[in-house]
Design an enzyme around this catalytic site. Structure first.
Site, PDB file in Angstrom:
ATOM      1  NE  ARG A  36      -4.124  -1.776   2.174  1.00 30.30           N
ATOM      2  CZ  ARG A  36      -4.127  -2.857   2.938  1.00 30.30           C
ATOM      3  NH1 ARG A  36      -3.163  -3.053   3.811  1.00 30.30           N
ATOM      4  NH2 ARG A  36      -5.097  -3.750   2.829  1.00 30.30           N
ATOM      5  CG  HIS A  68       7.645 -23.328  14.076  1.00 31.34           C
ATOM      6  ND1 HIS A  68       7.557 -23.138  12.728  1.00 31.34           N
ATOM      7  CD2 HIS A  68       7.694 -22.092  14.624  1.00 31.34           C
ATOM      8  CE1 HIS A  68       7.553 -21.842  12.478  1.00 31.34           C
ATOM      9  NE2 HIS A  68       7.632 -21.187  13.599  1.00 31.34           N
TER      10      HIS A  68
END
Lengths: 391, 518
Positions: free
Chosen positions: B67, B268
């Site tokens: 943006r 993880h």
């Protein structure tokens, strides 16, 4: 890599210079906890070793260079280094072997696995027995790799005996006196058992040039050009004595092998220019020009640029050029094939020290048949030269 | 359009003897959210390091899409600084960096604006024409997860996604978190799969790009001596620890909604657990490896809501000191609810109900502001069944432990018992260590280098698959539901800089075990 390098060493009494059992005892002693200043209970030494690296240095300068290189190499290929340093004369003080273990220590922590180095000065008489000195010193059941950092005496019986006792022999054809010595290299290969690999650092230097050339022809719309190459120009740094650069010759021979070209003519056209005529599989003429450029210092004998062009009867054309940039660390590629837009690419490839070239070489376990075939093609081509060295 | 094939040696005789498998075909990468920290710290430095290794294809180009309003030059300047600061290999090769920058451009755009996607399409077309990127695209979503579906949908609507049977390839990389529970992960998968095929979606878990994690596969499956003892007959239990010394570091808004279970365990830690517990795959390719990992995850014993408190411990850090620095309590961190019951520490016990692992507990533990940063998997073996020594000698005998250290000091240690030198039979535990980083002193590539390269090569072996993501959310969602039912208003506290609340030690003590101090 953490911490400082920590060295333990031992120097022998000259009288025990050739007592190989004493050397073995000294190596074992280096690993004793007392020698490492370690707690014998909590710190059990473990070593990672993947190979034995035997180095034969022609003189002290080569030995110093090899020692630096082996330190770097050991970081990637943990190994026992056995460095034979040729010395002249029989001064006993110069014939004293030394044993080192180089360890990485991290602060107050225990020393990490170490790299062993045995340096043995050898005089003329001992030099003849190198192969017999090596066998008792290598770590058993690990491959033995031989590296000859200076100009290799390829036909020397000591060299051949040592090469026969090794799994892989590394030489640098950049240091050969002339392209005619390529024949000796080929003869050496024929004498060695099939399991023994010859690796050439100069061939390794060609790897990015070969890779970039191959990359262009990975593009399907460029592949037609492989059978329509009509001209190849290769520039290399000039060598003292104006010899034909072996690296350029091997690159041309690699193309000839891969593209099934057959040499039919070769001549030196100027002091710094050689012409090779080849025929492709359809009998079309392929002109190869090798030139040398002066004043390239460290780049003497190295490829500086290569261009090739291909043409089709319908009018399509394709060009590929590779050149070392002014920054020297880059090889730039510019290519265009038919109506395709131009392709630009650059790869990082500075002048690599021997140790960097050796890293991939020491992973080889089998003969590189493309190197072997390119070497044979080079020898076949050299036979056509009537005036290779003359002006 | 062109593409390299695995048969290039046949098509291209110059390939003979040259390795092709690690060289991607020409492509452009679009990074959505390019003005963020991930791009600056990880992605751009990793791409530069790949360029330095010669592993990027000719014409490789990057488009930053975000943006913030900035020009191409401003973006390139940011990239240059990030590479100088974070690249793994220094000194920087300025010539190569200039060459790398030539392929970088920037589009200031809104993820929801179709006009901005049209501008992106024009830029990609330009790269195809001018830099021969050949229509191949990697889209990297370095954005908040809420934007994933919208970006994927807009890419598809603007014809920026090629179908699988097109010679041009399209791949989409998605960062964690992938959903916030089982249903949201499933929904996100289904949404993305409306626009792309499963083979085009790469869900990144940077832990899987770490060298030691991959080395664990080599360790297990390239050695014949470990697999025979890798089962319930020989193994007492497994401990997986992922400890962080840092706190939430300005991520209070995100973390207070997520917590340790979602932030670390679902991705993880369950990935590590699946790697350590999976059966040997028949081949080391994406499907074979993923199939075995998913089978292991699906075998995790379901957790009933009333069991949750027995198999989990939560904690929240109070003020304390870590590595000599003072830190506030979690509830005093910015953008954290002062009454928050979000866990910054979690320990849990899981079982894998299959023939190999029946009855072997897997203890998982993770937390913020623990004493040190360390990740390891420790496999504790049963004690020797009958040591033939005097009781006074054997009572202090410790079991063998094989510890696989992932970070820092990657390596493997094996704890054994040995005789103390001397006239009497005294025994003591000895650690035999194979430290990867000090045996092979070469620096390992960064996980992002490996994973970005794999994606460009179309190798998804190290990326979790849809069914793997959903299978890993199942036990996590069961725990979350159990916690929600408990309705507690406060969590056990632990001072920052300690190994978690006392309740975590009690949790292990109930099983007659101790946590390791890694």
């Amino acid at each position: 890599m953490n911490g400082a390098s920590d060295r333990y060493s031992n120097q022998f009494d000259p009288d025990t210079a050739l007592d190989l059992e004493a050397i073995e005892r000294e190596i074992a002693q280096l690993w004793h906890p007392d020698a490492r200043g370690a707690d014998p209970i909590t710190s059990l030494a473990t070593r990672a070793s993947v190979l034995n690296l035997i180095i034969v240095a022609n003189d002290d300068e080569d030995a110093a260079h090899a020692q630096r290189a082996s330190e770097h190499l050991s970081q990637i290929h943990p190994c026992r280094v056995i460095l034979f340093n040729r010395v002249s004369g029989s001064d006993k003080s110069r014939l004293s072997p030394a044993i080192y273990a180089t360890c990485e220590a991290d602060g107050d922590g225990p020393a990490a696995p170490c790299i062993e180095r045995i340096r043995i000065p050898v005089n003329r008489q001992m030099y003849r027995q190198l192969a017999s000195l090596v066998q008792p010193l290598i770590i058993p059941e690990l491959p033995a790799y031989l590296w000859w950092p200076g100009r290799p005496a390829i036909a020397d019986p000591s060299f051949v005996a040592l090469a026969r006792a090794s799994n892989l022999t590394v030489i640098d054809s950049l240091l050969l006196g002339s392209t005619q010595e390529l024949q000796s290299l080929s003869d050496l290969q024929a004498q060695l058992p099939a399991r023994t690999v010859i690796a050439d650092l100069n061939w390794q230097r060609l790897q990015p040039w070969r890779e970039l050339t191959a990359q262009f022809f990975d593009i399907r719309s460029a592949q037609w050009a492989l059978t329509c190459i009509r001209e190849v120009e290769i520039d290399a740094g000039r060598i003292d004595g104006h010899a034909l650069p072996i690296q350029a010759m091997m690159f041309a021979s690699w193309l000839a092998h891969c593209l099934n070209w057959t040499p039919f003519s070769a001549r030196r056209t100027r002091k710094d220019r050689w012409y090779i005529g080849m025929r492709d599989h359809s009998g079309e003429h392929v002109r190869i020009i090798i030139r040398t450029r002066p004043d390239h210092g460290a780049w003497a004998g190295h490829l500086l640029a290569m261009s090739m062009s291909a043409h089709q009867e319908e009018g399509d054309s394709s060009t590929l050029s590779l050149s070392r940039s002014r920054e020297s660390s880059l090889i730039r590629m510019h290519a265009r094939s038919g109506a395709d837009s131009a392709t630009h690419h650059a790869v990082h490839h500075p002048l690599l020290p021997d140790e960097a070239l050796l890293v991939p070489v020491l992973e080889a376990t089998t003969r590189d048949h493309v190197f072997d075939a390119s070497l044979e093609k080079a020898i076949e081509t050299l036979d056509f030269f009537q005036n290779l060295e003359a002006t | 359009m062109e593409q390299q094939t695995s048969h290039s040696t046949i098509d291209n005789p110059l390939r003979e003897g040259l390795s092709l498998e690690r060289l991607p075909s020409p492509c452009a990468m679009v990074i959505f959210g390019a003005s963020g920290d991930l791009t600056r710290r990880k992605l751009m430095p990793a791409l530069y390091d790949l360029a330095l290794e010669g592993l990027l294809p000719p014409g490789f180009s990057v488009i930053g899409f975000a943006r913030s309003a900035k020009t191409n030059d401003e973006f390139r300047s940011e990239v240059r600084e990030s590479i100088r600061q974070f690249a793994r290999r220094t000194p920087i090769d300025e010539g190569l960096l200039r060459n790398f920058e030539e392929g970088i451009s920037y589009i200031s755009g809104d993820f929801s604006s179709l006009d901005d996607y049209n501008r992106l399409s024009e830029e990609l077309d330009r790269l195809d024409r001018e830099r021969n990127t050949r229509g191949n695209r990697v889209y990297y979503l370095a954005t908040p997860p809420v934007a994933y579906a919208e970006i994927a949908g807009n890419l598809s609507h603007q014809n920026l996604v090629h179908s699988l049977n097109d010679e041009r390839w399209t791949r989409l990389i998605v960062e964690k978190p992938f959903g916030h529970d089982f249903n949201s992960a499933k929904e996100l998968n289904e949404t993305l799969l409306q626009y792309l095929a499963e083979e085009q979606i790469y869900r990144i878990d940077h832990y899987l790009g770490k060298e030691t994690v991959q080395n664990m596969l080599a360790f297990r499956f390239a050695n014949g001596i470990f697999e025979p003892i890798w089962n319930r007959t020989f193994i007492d239990h497994v401990q997986i620890t992922v400890a962080e010394s840092i706190g939430i570091e300005n991520r209070g808004g995100y973390y207070d909604q997520a917590g340790a279970l979602r932030d670390m365990v679902q991705n993880h830690m369950l990935q590590l657990m699946s790697l350590v517990s999976m059966e040997p795959p028949p081949a080391f390719d994406a499907d074979s490896v993923q199939d075995e990992k998913v089978k292991a995850l699906r075998s995790i014993r379901p957790i009933k809501p009333d069991e949750v408190d027995h198999v989990t411990v939560r904690g929240q850090y109070a003020e304390g000191w870590v590595m000599g620095n003072p830190y506030p309590s979690y509830r005093d961190e910015s953008r954290v609810d002062p009454q928050s019951v979000t866990e910054t520490f979690v320990a849990l016990k899981l079982f894998i109900d299959n023939w190999r692992w029946a009855g072997v507990p897997f203890y998982l533990r993770t937390g913020k502001h623990l004493p040190r940063r360390v990740s390891e998997i420790a496999i504790q073996f049963h004690k020797a069944p009958h040591p033939p020594f005097e009781t006074s000698v054997t009572e202090s005998l410790e079991p063998n432990v094989l510890a696989i250290r992932i970070q820092p000091d990657e390596g493997i240690t094996l704890k054994t018992n040995a005789k103390v030198p001397g006239p009497s039979m005294r025994l003591r535990s000895v650690n035999m260590g194979f430290l990867y980083g000090t045996s092979f002193l070469v620096e390992s590539p960064d996980a992002y280098e490996r994973l970005l390269l794999d994606c460009m090569l179309g190798d998804s072996t190290l990326f979790p698959r849809r069914d793997g993501i959903e299978a890993s959310w199942e036990p996590i969602t069961q725990i979350l539901e159990g916690w929600e039912r408990s309705g507690i208003s406060t969590l056990p506290m632990y001072p920052a800089g300690t190994w978690g609340p006392d309740e975590a030690d009690d949790f292990m003590a109930r099983d007659g075990r101790l946590w390791r101090q890694p």
